[in-house]
Enzyme design. Structure first.
Site, PDB file in Angstrom:
ATOM      1  N   ASP A 107     101.976  67.017  57.628  1.00 51.91           N
ATOM      2  CA  ASP A 107     101.366  67.038  58.997  1.00 51.91           C
ATOM      3  C   ASP A 107     100.934  68.437  59.358  1.00 51.91           C
ATOM      4  OD1 ASP A 107     101.900  64.239  58.490  1.00 51.91           O
ATOM      5  OD2 ASP A 107     103.477  64.150  59.651  1.00 51.91           O
ATOM      6  N   GLU A 124     111.677  62.634  52.640  1.00 49.43           N
ATOM      7  CA  GLU A 124     112.446  63.779  52.311  1.00 49.43           C
ATOM      8  C   GLU A 124     113.880  63.481  52.142  1.00 49.43           C
ATOM      9  OE1 GLU A 124     110.185  63.261  54.850  1.00 49.43           O
ATOM     10  OE2 GLU A 124     108.727  64.594  53.814  1.00 49.43           O
ATOM     11  N   ASP A 164     105.502  58.479  51.398  1.00 45.68           N
ATOM     12  CA  ASP A 164     105.626  59.203  52.722  1.00 45.68           C
ATOM     13  C   ASP A 164     106.922  59.242  53.200  1.00 45.68           C
ATOM     14  OD1 ASP A 164     104.789  61.049  54.605  1.00 45.68           O
ATOM     15  OD2 ASP A 164     103.970  59.642  56.019  1.00 45.68           O
TER      16      ASP A 164
END
Lengths: 652, 652
Positions: free
Chosen positions: A419, A311, A308
């Site tokens: 999300d 990015e 997670d």
């Protein structure tokens, strides 16, 4: 046919693995302009052209009519106007009079104006004219996709247990929290194969650690859960906490494996653990080192991970904060809005382009500024994990998926689509992304069923699960400040049992079709348009999908509905899986039908002449009894089922 | 039958105008609990019950399955999870085995849990047990609504020109800006009746002023535009700028007509003009005074207004800012997220409940704290305008609508549904709100066509206009930082002409049906469920509406579609209005059909045996030639058309 055109000095993204010789001259379609100020590919779109692809993206299956940007971002509000999400999947197929694939192999921000500025015009632009453009022509959209899939390498294959149902929530903290989840599923006889561990399992959000108070014997706990048929699947974040004495931090700094500023010092940004470092996963040495860290958890018996914040998400950097703190907002006495606007802007620090230009990767001995290869970070973090795990346990299949991704990462893991919200529209968005992701090589995919942000409702969760029954990754996940959404928070557990049992009944089919898609480079989910390209209604049907070669799905995605309209391009067998093993079957003619579907039912449609294998339900994937498998479908049909032990990776 | 139950000491909202004697004892349905800690009405919902109403609200026509809160707020992000919007429309109808209306006449925050926490349970709660509850039983949902409408008084009736098309954008500043809009419509022969003036027309955002540099001769400009058939419609904001020498401010302060703090000083909050005062529109004297200010603009020839920011929106108050500025955020050295969270919270000042508890209204000689009557503000600001205009020009019909509203305000003006987005889902949300608003008395309603926030696309705008053709308020409006969305920003003006001309062709019908609905207390738009309550598919059709007594509408609301699925509960005549006056007609049997609708076409369906009047297009409403009106529909049908001069208000 695939042609490759090179412009400038492309960074080697390793998205494509097949050696394709570069063509000379101009591409067979469109016009390319390259200059100091960047790259532009443009071509006209005919009136009836559809444009597919872009993997994880907002809006429709047909992407025409909007602007999409590949520039991976941690943004949890997936409204229709958002142009970018967590991923960079730069492959599109223009389908109409001709079928044309375009892959823009470029590692940074790139913009697709697909008939937005002008409906009849496609324009793809990026800042630097250093990239490879692949142009694929084929007989059909499917053919173009298959050719593309062949050059980007085989999609990730998860272990078999990963086809089970997983329960998750941001907020489970202690061993008791996890035990409760497992116990309540088992008590209610609701199948369960995985429980996901969000960031709270860690010691102060430090990667590859476990909170020692909450998990005094983590290995023991992992095996205790496994005895109950449940795998614990911990999260791993990209940012490594800055803390003296924390071995991952110390070692990374010592060996120079973190991303660095221009002056050679380690870049620091804030994420969940506070000040953090970002492993330089583009540097093969650093990547191998980061991947080897997963051993701390595999040694405890862990067999799956989700990566997670890769990015990478950055709340703010030391530099960014300092720049703003030097100029704190001073509202004027007259209180005009301009000053207030500045004050709000003062805090607009997260995932800032300025920060992505502050740090560097070391690639082939050269320093490469992060913003020029931004979209490769999540890809290479997951590659680090995959390569690390392969060296930790050669030949073993681990569950592995990521939030951020880029084409190329599909070889190393799956993705979940980040999300989302507990919105009915996101149930539909979940469906629409599936074929697009498949086109780009991502087969092991799924959304947070029930919705991550905002409060879910019982009916939304049930309807969403009834789509999730078909997605390879089937996970109920929610945010920490939302309504609890484990099935046992709601009345009527038998309805949830009915839906989740249906998943397990279908695993012989779903697993088989997944493996066929992975091994043959096919899509698991296809738009109806790919299968019925001559059918005008099918061409624009965006709330139904083809699954594998035998099935069409059409989940209910509106509140208070007792059913939905379904379009059948041909005669099909309408099958409903209900509670207590009930299966109803009805032949429906081609055309539009209103079909009734109760909250505890899962509908699917079997194509004429086909059948699918269905087993009796089981509490875990391992417990599915092959002896109970029988065929459901059209008389005389046969199905060639793929099966394996789910442990060893099939030969490529 | 209507029964009224009184609890505590209700504030007189004047939402209901008919005298209804209070009933004693318990209501015939549900249970009521009142205590120091508030009010709760609860009743079970049967499996098939639908719940309608709540006017301006998110989600479906059937409100079941979610929580809605009446607590008017300036929030321009209308996602599915938002529980409150700009309005408080506390009327619901439970429809199933019985048809039951419930109106909660309460002026502050009130919460409707409509089968969200438990699907079979309705619970309505508010903080103080001071309210009137109206319970209405009837033969049908329509009957219940009609009874309710009869007690809340006749809906606002706009002048006839208000049924034309209006162009708007936040950002038009100068006379030249407005002239350009008018000229480009006229040049392209696209009908236009109004151009809206957003806040930039004012002098420093001061209500009832005009920027003297940009409009050196405003009266002259207004009449020049009117000569071209166009009314300028200025915005009026709730907040009055604090500025010595600005007569509205000076006079309001001097006469004590602004809302005051507990200590009797004038409350100040920041809105667009900077520090501002809020007229005490709940005080009849102050209301009359504020209403009389509109004369400054009517004296210039203005005949319509839109009231904005009247929740009231407050960016921050002096007190709120001071409290935060005393404790500026100091990020810790370790940069952990908690501190960052505090820093963000520091700026979370707008529309704060704390601010709504800082000021008071003067009602019947008593000071009433704003938060206890919060939902009445927009209502009474618009009532101020309406009463003021009635005294400025008795008997004249002005165009008047508001962003914030409450039931009761429907007698004084219409509403637009606030700052939506250029999302396809908001086109559908626009449709879904129409019948709910009608139930609550609001007939002159519409959304910002094309979407206010975010960038529109040509096809979204055209499809949205094709719904807007049917909404009484038909306005293309957009935010200042979005893509320009006047029709002439796009290719193919003839497509826009075709759609907007269709509006004008239909005005004889739309105006007639509007007047009938207003004069008879009927709904202009009805859910299909109200007309076909025995039809299971119609009961859950939420993307089509009945319009008036003759028509069903079913706009296209998805991108890249060449048509849509439509459900016909009975045989109907499918009519498409195309370019250059082309009208196609086709009889379709009951059932589901895919109907083709091009971007330049407007579809509607005429109920069996009915017909509607259609005129030739015109450039303004006044130019519609009654001699061109002809009937379209079923052979032998007749239509009783209501018409008037559009100037004098019909007798009640």
């Amino acid at each position: 046919m695939i042609q490759k055109y090179l412009y400038g000095v492309p960074f080697d993204t390793e998205s494509v693995v097949a050696p394709i010789p570069a063509s000379q001259g101009e591409p067979p379609v469109g016009t390319v302009k390259t200059s100091e100020s960047g790259f532009c590919f443009a071509c006209p779109l005919a009136e009836g052209d559809r444009v597919y692809g872009l993997g994880e993206a907002t809006r429709g299956i047909n992407k025409r009519g909007f602007v999409y940007v590949s520039d991976n971002v941690d943004d949890g509000l997936h409204t229709e106007n958002k142009q970018r999400m967590y991923a960079a999947h730069n492959f599109i197929v223009i389908s109409g009079q001709q079928n044309l694939g375009l892959f823009f192999d470029y590692p940074a921000r790139i913009r697709f104006d697909i008939g937005f500025t002008r409906r009849d015009w496609l324009e793809v632009t990026c800042e630097r004219a250093d990239l490879a453009l692949y142009v694929i022509t084929g007989d059909s959209a499917c053919d173009v996709v298959k050719q593309f899939r062949a050059i980007i390498g085989r999609s990730y294959i998860p272990p078999k247990f990963a086809f089970g149902f997983g329960q998750s929530r941001y907020g489970y903290k202690t061993q008791a929290d996890f035990e409760e989840v497992v116990a309540k599923h088992r008590q209610a006889h609701i199948p369960l194969d995985m429980v996901y561990m969000d960031i709270d399992y860690m010691d102060h959000y430090k990667d590859f650690t476990v909170n020692p108070e909450n998990f005094p014997d983590f290995s023991g706990f992992v095996s205790k859960m496994k005895e109950q048929g449940v795998r614990l699947v911990p999260i791993v974040d990209a940012g490594v906490k800055e803390e003296a004495g924390y071995s991952v931090c110390d070692e990374g700094k010592e060996k120079g494996y973190f991303c660095k500023r221009a002056d050679g010092t380690d870049f620091e940004g804030t994420v969940w653990p506070g000040w953090s470092h970002f492993p330089d996963v583009l540097n093969p040495e650093a990547r191998a080192w980061f991947g080897s860290q997963y051993k701390a958890l595999t040694d405890c018996g862990i067999e799956g991970f989700w990566n997670d914040m890769n990015e990478p998400a950055i709340f703010y950097s030391r530099e960014g904060l300092a720049e703003r703190l030097d100029h704190p907002p001073v509202p004027h006495e007259d209180g005009t809005i301009d000053q207030f606007g500045q004050a709000i802007g003062w805090l607009n620090l997260s995932n800032a382009p300025e920060d992505y230009a502050r740090f560097y990767h070391k690639v082939d001995g050269k320093m490469v500024r992060h913003d020029q290869v931004h979209n490769l970070y999540g890809y290479n973090m997951t590659r680090a994990a995959s390569e690390g795990l392969a060296s930790i346990a050669p030949g073993k299949r681990f569950l592995l998926f990521s939030r951020s991704s880029c084409i190329g990462m599909h070889r190393y893991g799956g993705v979940w689509t980040g999300d989302n919200h507990s919105w009915w529209s996101h149930l539909l968005l979940n469906l629409k992304m599936l074929p697009s992701l498949n086109m780009c090589g991502f087969l092991y995919v799924g959304a947070d069923l029930g919705g991550f942000n905002a409060d879910t409702s019982r009916d939304l969760l049930l309807r969403w699960l009834a789509l999730g029954v078909f997605t390879p990754l089937m996970r109920n996940h929610s945010g920490c400040d939302t309504r609890r959404q484990e099935f046992y928070q709601f009345e009527g557990p038998e309805d949830f049992r009915s839906v989740i049992e249906t998943r397990y009944r279908l695993i012989p089919y779903l697993y088989s079709e997944y493996m066929k898609a992975a091994l043959n480079g096919d899509m698991l989910f296809k738009p109806l348009a790919f299968v019925y390209p001559e059918d005008e209604i099918a061409l624009q049907t965006e709330d139904q999908l083809m699954l594998g070669n035998e099935v069409m799905i059409a989940p209910v995605y509106t509140q208070n509905a007792t059913g939905r309209m379904v379009y059948l391009p041909e005669e099909m067998l309408f099958v409903k899986f209900g509670p207590e093993g009930r299966i109803t079957q009805e032949v429906l003619p081609a055309g539009t039908h209103f079909v009734k579907v109760a909250l505890n039912e899962v509908p699917l449609f079997i194509r004429k002449g086909a059948c699918i294998p269905v087993a009796d339900p089981a509490q875990t994937v391992a417990d599915i009894d092959p002896a109970t498998i029988r065929m459901i479908g059209w008389p005389g049909a046969s199905y060639d089922r793929y099966d394996d032990d789910g442990v060893t990776i099939p030969a490529e």
